[in-house]
Design a protein around this motif. Sequence first.
Motif, PDB file in Angstrom:
ATOM      1  N   GLU A  34     105.664  29.040  38.333  1.00 39.46           N
ATOM      2  CA  GLU A  34     104.635  29.667  39.165  1.00 39.46           C
ATOM      3  C   GLU A  34     104.512  31.147  38.838  1.00 39.46           C
ATOM      4  OE1 GLU A  34     103.850  27.895  43.579  1.00 39.46           O
ATOM      5  OE2 GLU A  34     105.712  28.927  43.218  1.00 39.46           O
ATOM      6  N   ASP A  38     102.346  29.816  34.729  1.00 39.52           N
ATOM      7  CA  ASP A  38     102.227  28.496  34.124  1.00 39.52           C
ATOM      8  C   ASP A  38     101.674  27.518  35.158  1.00 39.52           C
ATOM      9  OD1 ASP A  38     102.627  26.373  32.284  1.00 39.52           O
ATOM     10  OD2 ASP A  38     104.324  27.482  31.448  1.00 39.52           O
ATOM     11  N   ASP A  39     101.620  26.256  34.803  1.00 37.21           N
ATOM     12  CA  ASP A  39     101.100  25.249  35.721  1.00 37.21           C
ATOM     13  C   ASP A  39     102.234  24.339  36.179  1.00 37.21           C
ATOM     14  OD1 ASP A  39      99.755  23.414  37.138  1.00 37.21           O
ATOM     15  OD2 ASP A  39      98.325  22.877  35.584  1.00 37.21           O
TER      16      ASP A  39
END
Length: 71
Positions: A34, A38-39
């Motif tokens: 997070e 990023d995802d």
Amino acid sequence: MTDHDLLARLLGPEGPEVSCDACFELLDQYVDLELAGDDPDARLPGMRAHLEGCPACREDHESLREIAAQG
Ligand SMILES: [Zn+2]
């Protein structure tokens, strides 16, 4: 494909299920992703659903994120 099929695919029933133990194990990683922009939901599927449905883990997530953001 009908709308119902699509919904069933999105919701499971075989979707990844994360237990509190697994959630706790992955929480560090989740917060890292997070904060790195990023995802995390793509890397750790099921985590968000668990956090939304589990107040205890959600609290852990929030405090961990605060600590990480300060450090
Ligand atoms: Zn939990």
